[in-house]
Design a protein around this motif. Structure first.
Motif, mmCIF file in Angstrom:
data_model
loop_
_atom_site.group_PDB
_atom_site.id
_atom_site.type_symbol
_atom_site.label_atom_id
_atom_site.label_comp_id
_atom_site.label_asym_id
_atom_site.label_seq_id
_atom_site.Cartn_x
_atom_site.Cartn_y
_atom_site.Cartn_z
ATOM 1 N N ARG A 1 0.818 -1.215 0.000
ATOM 2 C CA ARG A 1 0.000 0.000 0.000
ATOM 3 C C ARG A 1 0.856 1.271 0.000
ATOM 4 N N GLU A 2 1.907 1.304 0.784
ATOM 5 C CA GLU A 2 2.714 2.508 0.902
ATOM 6 C C GLU A 2 3.650 2.705 -0.286
ATOM 7 N N ARG A 3 3.889 1.660 -1.076
ATOM 8 C CA ARG A 3 4.842 1.747 -2.187
ATOM 9 C C ARG A 3 4.148 1.943 -3.540
ATOM 10 N N THR A 4 2.826 1.975 -3.568
ATOM 11 C CA THR A 4 2.077 2.027 -4.824
ATOM 12 C C THR A 4 1.587 3.444 -5.096
ATOM 13 N N ASP A 5 1.768 3.932 -6.338
ATOM 14 C CA ASP A 5 1.238 5.257 -6.673
ATOM 15 C C ASP A 5 -0.274 5.170 -6.831
ATOM 16 N N LYS A 6 -0.915 6.327 -6.881
ATOM 17 C CA LYS A 6 -2.380 6.352 -6.812
ATOM 18 C C LYS A 6 -3.039 5.704 -8.026
ATOM 19 N N TYR A 7 -2.398 5.746 -9.188
ATOM 20 C CA TYR A 7 -3.007 5.170 -10.385
ATOM 21 C C TYR A 7 -2.943 3.641 -10.351
ATOM 22 N N ALA B 1 -2.807 1.929 -7.622
ATOM 23 C CA ALA B 1 -3.740 1.560 -6.564
ATOM 24 C C ALA B 1 -5.174 1.574 -7.070
ATOM 25 N N GLU B 2 -5.499 2.569 -7.907
ATOM 26 C CA GLU B 2 -6.854 2.661 -8.456
ATOM 27 C C GLU B 2 -7.143 1.493 -9.388
ATOM 28 N N LEU B 3 -6.160 1.126 -10.194
ATOM 29 C CA LEU B 3 -6.339 -0.022 -11.085
ATOM 30 C C LEU B 3 -6.534 -1.305 -10.280
ATOM 31 N N HIS B 4 -5.774 -1.444 -9.204
ATOM 32 C CA HIS B 4 -5.912 -2.622 -8.351
ATOM 33 C C HIS B 4 -7.294 -2.658 -7.699
ATOM 34 N N ARG B 5 -7.779 -1.480 -7.260
ATOM 35 C CA ARG B 5 -9.116 -1.410 -6.647
ATOM 36 C C ARG B 5 -10.189 -1.791 -7.653
#
Length: 222
Positions: free
Chosen positions: A153-159, A161-165
């Protein structure tokens, strides 16, 4: 044979089970069964069709042959007529054998959609086992994805993270959809316990009990 080749054969047998088709129409309908992102080229389709003909699972017939049999003479200009493919008795038996398989291969990503497309020709216990297997596989995938998400979670950029979500939500929706189908399948055949399956001799949709074909594809009358 590759997994993709095997699933292509199943899709072809399933489509020809309903009616004979020529190559162009068959390729067009395969896109609906396999999905828009798994388009079949003629370079893949025709070698597969030749293999099915050689094994006796399908037969081919040209429109020129049909013209001659109806006393209308050969095709215009002596050209070879359009080839139509038709399922043989051996092909129908093979299709039923493939549709009766309920192992992991039947509920993995590449295979599940094709099996589901022909669920109307599978027995109720086969449908239920494949649906339950698919749901279990996706639930395992969800657990793994959530664990990976927490770890990075802390190493992932927001995009990213959004794709993963988005992927997680899509899988969760499919799990809910599968649960609804499983509940409907159980209710239709009076199954109340999660570990219980429908009777093995439950007729396929649209068939009378005496016409039901088992895994071998042979009728109970035989």
């Amino acid at each position: 044979m590759s997994r993709r080749g095997a699933i292509l054969e199943l899709a072809i047998l399933g489509l020809l089970h309903d009616q004979p088709l020529h190559g162009y129409e068959l390729r067009k309908q395969l896109s609906g069964v396999l999905g828009a992102f798994r388009a079949v080229s003629f370079g893949s389709l025709y070698p597969c069709l030749r293999g099915l003909v050689e094994r006796g699972w399908i037969s081919e017939r040209s429109s020129a042959d049909q013209d001659r049999q109806s006393h209308q003479g050969p095709g215009l200009g002596g050209k070879r007529g359009k080839i139509t493919y038709e399922l043989t008795a051996e092909g129908k038996e093979q299709f039923q054998t493939l549709m009766a398989q309920t192992g992991p291969a039947s509920w993995e990503d590449e295979n599940f959609d094709v099996h589901f497309a022909f669920f109307g020709r599978a027995s109720s216990d086969v449908r239920l086992r494949i649906l339950e297997g698919r749901r279990s596989r996706l639930e395992e995938r969800l657990d793994d994805s959530r664990e990976q998400s927490r770890a990075r979670r802390e190493r992932t950029d927001k995009y990213t993270a959004e794709l993963h979500r988005h992927g997680l939500e899509s899988t969760e929706r499919e799990v809910r959809w599968l649960s609804e189908l499983i509940e409907t399948e159980r209710s239709a055949y009076g199954i109340t316990n999660p570990g219980e399956t429908a009777p093995a001799d439950q007729p396929v949709d649209g068939e009378s009990p005496e016409e039901h074909s088992g895994p071998s594809g042979k009728s109970d009358k035989e």
